[in-house]
Design an enzyme around this catalytic site. Structure first.
Site, PDB file in Angstrom:
ATOM      1  N   ASP A 194     -25.865 -18.548 -14.050  1.00 43.33           N
ATOM      2  CA  ASP A 194     -24.964 -19.593 -13.576  1.00 43.33           C
ATOM      3  C   ASP A 194     -23.569 -19.004 -13.404  1.00 43.33           C
ATOM      4  OD1 ASP A 194     -24.143 -22.094 -12.777  1.00 43.33           O
ATOM      5  OD2 ASP A 194     -23.873 -22.846 -14.818  1.00 43.33           O
ATOM      6  N   HIS A 233     -12.446 -25.924  -9.499  1.00 40.85           N
ATOM      7  CA  HIS A 233     -13.079 -26.235 -10.787  1.00 40.85           C
ATOM      8  C   HIS A 233     -12.502 -25.356 -11.898  1.00 40.85           C
ATOM      9  CE1 HIS A 233     -16.143 -27.237 -13.753  1.00 40.85           C
ATOM     10  NE2 HIS A 233     -16.403 -25.952 -13.900  1.00 40.85           N
ATOM     11  N   ARG A 292      -6.325 -24.683 -21.359  1.00 39.16           N
ATOM     12  CA  ARG A 292      -5.332 -23.677 -21.708  1.00 39.16           C
ATOM     13  C   ARG A 292      -3.984 -24.080 -21.134  1.00 39.16           C
ATOM     14  NH1 ARG A 292      -9.579 -20.901 -19.741  1.00 39.16           N
ATOM     15  NH2 ARG A 292      -8.461 -20.482 -17.810  1.00 39.16           N
ATOM     16  N   GLU A 299     -22.859 -31.117 -13.884  1.00 37.61           N
ATOM     17  CA  GLU A 299     -22.183 -30.140 -13.038  1.00 37.61           C
ATOM     18  C   GLU A 299     -22.963 -30.081 -11.729  1.00 37.61           C
ATOM     19  OE1 GLU A 299     -21.550 -26.450 -15.204  1.00 37.61           O
ATOM     20  OE2 GLU A 299     -19.738 -27.300 -16.117  1.00 37.61           O
ATOM     21  N   GLU A 313     -24.076 -28.483  -8.552  1.00 35.99           N
ATOM     22  CA  GLU A 313     -24.097 -27.081  -8.128  1.00 35.99           C
ATOM     23  C   GLU A 313     -25.139 -26.859  -7.039  1.00 35.99           C
ATOM     24  OE1 GLU A 313     -24.001 -24.166 -11.193  1.00 35.99           O
ATOM     25  OE2 GLU A 313     -23.076 -25.508 -12.673  1.00 35.99           O
ATOM     26  N   ASP A 369     -26.381 -28.871 -13.595  1.00 33.02           N
ATOM     27  CA  ASP A 369     -26.269 -28.101 -14.838  1.00 33.02           C
ATOM     28  C   ASP A 369     -25.683 -29.030 -15.913  1.00 33.02           C
ATOM     29  OD1 ASP A 369     -26.005 -26.071 -16.728  1.00 33.02           O
ATOM     30  OD2 ASP A 369     -24.075 -25.415 -15.927  1.00 33.02           O
ATOM     31  N   ARG A 375     -20.116 -31.227 -23.407  1.00 26.20           N
ATOM     32  CA  ARG A 375     -18.780 -30.615 -23.503  1.00 26.20           C
ATOM     33  C   ARG A 375     -18.315 -30.412 -24.937  1.00 26.20           C
ATOM     34  NH1 ARG A 375     -18.725 -28.390 -18.699  1.00 26.20           N
ATOM     35  NH2 ARG A 375     -18.837 -29.903 -17.001  1.00 26.20           N
ATOM     36  N   GLN A 429     -20.173 -27.430 -26.277  1.00 24.06           N
ATOM     37  CA  GLN A 429     -19.684 -26.260 -25.546  1.00 24.06           C
ATOM     38  C   GLN A 429     -18.314 -25.812 -26.073  1.00 24.06           C
ATOM     39  OE1 GLN A 429     -19.302 -27.086 -21.359  1.00 24.06           O
ATOM     40  NE2 GLN A 429     -18.518 -25.068 -20.851  1.00 24.06           N
ATOM     41  N   LYS A 442     -25.424 -25.994 -22.873  1.00 18.99           N
ATOM     42  CA  LYS A 442     -25.966 -25.949 -21.515  1.00 18.99           C
ATOM     43  C   LYS A 442     -27.492 -25.832 -21.500  1.00 18.99           C
ATOM     44  CE  LYS A 442     -22.003 -25.158 -19.175  1.00 18.99           C
ATOM     45  NZ  LYS A 442     -21.594 -25.865 -17.953  1.00 18.99           N
ATOM     46  N   THR A 469     -31.580 -27.946 -17.293  1.00 17.11           N
ATOM     47  CA  THR A 469     -30.945 -27.759 -15.985  1.00 17.11           C
ATOM     48  C   THR A 469     -31.930 -28.325 -14.968  1.00 17.11           C
ATOM     49  OG1 THR A 469     -29.966 -25.691 -16.780  1.00 17.11           O
ATOM     50  CG2 THR A 469     -29.937 -26.065 -14.405  1.00 17.11           C
ATOM     51  N   THR A 519     -20.071 -25.176 -10.877  1.00 19.95           N
ATOM     52  CA  THR A 519     -19.664 -26.524 -10.455  1.00 19.95           C
ATOM     53  C   THR A 519     -18.881 -26.460  -9.162  1.00 19.95           C
ATOM     54  OG1 THR A 519     -19.464 -27.051 -12.775  1.00 19.95           O
ATOM     55  CG2 THR A 519     -18.498 -28.620 -11.218  1.00 19.95           C
ATOM     56  N   GLU A 528     -13.781 -33.310 -15.103  1.00 18.21           N
ATOM     57  CA  GLU A 528     -12.667 -33.250 -14.150  1.00 18.21           C
ATOM     58  C   GLU A 528     -12.346 -34.634 -13.584  1.00 18.21           C
ATOM     59  OE1 GLU A 528     -13.084 -29.548 -11.402  1.00 18.21           O
ATOM     60  OE2 GLU A 528     -15.062 -30.011 -12.235  1.00 18.21           O
TER      61      GLU A 528
HETATM   62 CA    CA Z   1     -22.488 -24.599 -14.551  1.00 17.82          CA
END
Ligand code: CA
Length: 401
Positions: free
Chosen positions: A111, A118, A127, A182, A184, A216, A220, A223, A236, A240, A328, A342
């Protein structure tokens, strides 16, 4: 073009011809089929070729691009020349009468993380005060190796994962409270490569068979606690989902576009000046039937050809059935973001659905469906079908936010 009476707007026109695996009854032999309009052409039946009766696309994909091209041109001729109508018609089954199965056996799963929007959105959230992109981001397509065994067919129940997360700075265990999607695009490898021999970017269409849609699913909270320093793991790997139809690369000639301008020079093995493999896919994400996002794939910074070159540049070999996903897909606009983290800006800006309820992350019972279309060579629009999944409660008490 075709002698078949095609209904409007299935997206499965004569220039698409995606491949899948189907059965007509639960105990039946899984066979390879090609979607055309609201029908499936039984390739095993119409060709008599045992490669189409193996229960996955792998054996056919392993035959390579010459076989893919000749099969596609043969199917096109059968469906367009009325001389073949009588022979082919018995092998056309209503699409609603078949059950679709997992289209290919997944070998390895990789992935990526190739949408700049993203990556910048997540960088800003996690961050703050630092540059949105890490220093390596514009120099290589960042990715990780995922869990091939939990890549499953669209429609597989999404059981809310349990695991460790931080609550008030203390590790706790329980059902994820921040279950996300996600949106994708996945690329399916047909032809294997030799260990120790990189696959150059220009060879992308000689190795990659086709394209599917990927969700995906991501926890969160799991993660966020586990990912430093080795990256995504249990947040994750629980599931999937992939779409049942694999659109062959050959169907996408009218969708090939130049990727966005890169603002750092690329090392030669990633330089795609003469092999631009951006793809103009328009995606839609529905939550409980309502469109919550329209991610544009054409804006992806790194292409699937660059991703393939990068993941083999160290000599890692490819296997038939390898799946690699784009990462994503998010565009620059707020309604083009391909994940709830997001769309809700890390939970600070809940979405309001038409029924008046709000979402930051997924509730038990929610259903998410991702679709995509692309321009077809004949000016029509081709469809990738859909990948869908409904959230089931974790073993034990259901949770909601
Ligand atoms: Ca992903």
């Amino acid at each position: 073009m075709t002698w078949l009476d095609l209904p409007e707007s299935t997206g499965f026109g004569i220039t698409n011809l995606p491949y899948g695996i189907f059965v007509t009854e639960p105990s039946g032999t899984p066979r390879t089929g090609v979607a055309i309009g609201d029908h499936v052409l039984d390739l095993a039946g119409v060709t008599g070729d045992p490669v189409h009766a193996t229960g996955s696309l792998n054996a056919f994909m392993a035959e390579g691009p010459e076989s893919w091209a000749s099969t596609r041109s043969m199917i096109t001729e059968w469906l367009t020349d009325p001389a073949h109508q009588q022979r082919v018609t018995p092998h056309l089954l209503p699409i609603d009468s078949v059950t679709l199965r997992m289209p290919f056996e997944v070998a390895d799963y990789v992935d990526f993380y190739s949408s700049r929007d993203h990556a910048e959105n997540l960088g800003r959230m996690f961050r703050p005060g630092s540059p949105a992109l890490t220093p390596n981001w514009k120099h290589l397509p960042i990715g990780y190796h995922g869990r091939a065994g939990t890549v499953q067919l669209s429609g597989t129940p999404v059981t809310r994962p349990q695991g460790q997360y931080l609550t008030d700075g203390t590790p706790a265990f329980g059902p994820s409270r921040r279950l996300d999607i996600e949106a994708e695009v996945g690329f399916v490898v047909g032809v294997p490569s030799e260990l120790g021999t990189p696959v150059p970017l220009h060879d992308f269409p000689s190795y990659v068979f086709g394209v599917c849609l990927v969700n995906d699913w991501s926890a969160r909270d799991l993660q966020a606690w586990e990912y430093v320093p080795l990256g995504p793991f249990l947040g994750k790997s629980f599931l999937t989902s992939v779409s049942p139809w694999v659109v062959p690369l050959a169907a996408l000639s009218a969708a090939v576009v130049k990727p966005p301008a890169r603002d750092e020079p690329l090392l030669p093995y990633l330089d795609d000046t003469d092999a631009a493999w951006g793809l103009d896919l328009s995606m839609e994400v529905r939550l409980n039937g309502s469109i919550v996002s329209r991610p544009p794939f054409r804006g992806m910074y790194w292409t699937a050809a660059q991703q393939l070159a990068h993941m083999t540049v160290n000599g890692a070999s490819l296997r038939t059935g390898d799946l690699y996903a784009s990462g994503t897909v998010s565009g620059p606009a707020p309604d083009e973001r391909g994940s709830l983290i997001e769309l809700s800006w890390n939970g600070a800006e809940p979405l309001t659905l038409p029924d008046g309820s709000t979402r930051t992350f997924l509730h038990d019972g929610d259903e998410v469906t991702i679709t995509a279309t692309a321009p077809a060579p004949d000016g029509s629009t081709l469809s990738f079908g859909h990948v869908t999944g409904r959230i089931h409660p974790a073993p034990g008490a259901p949770v909601s936010d």
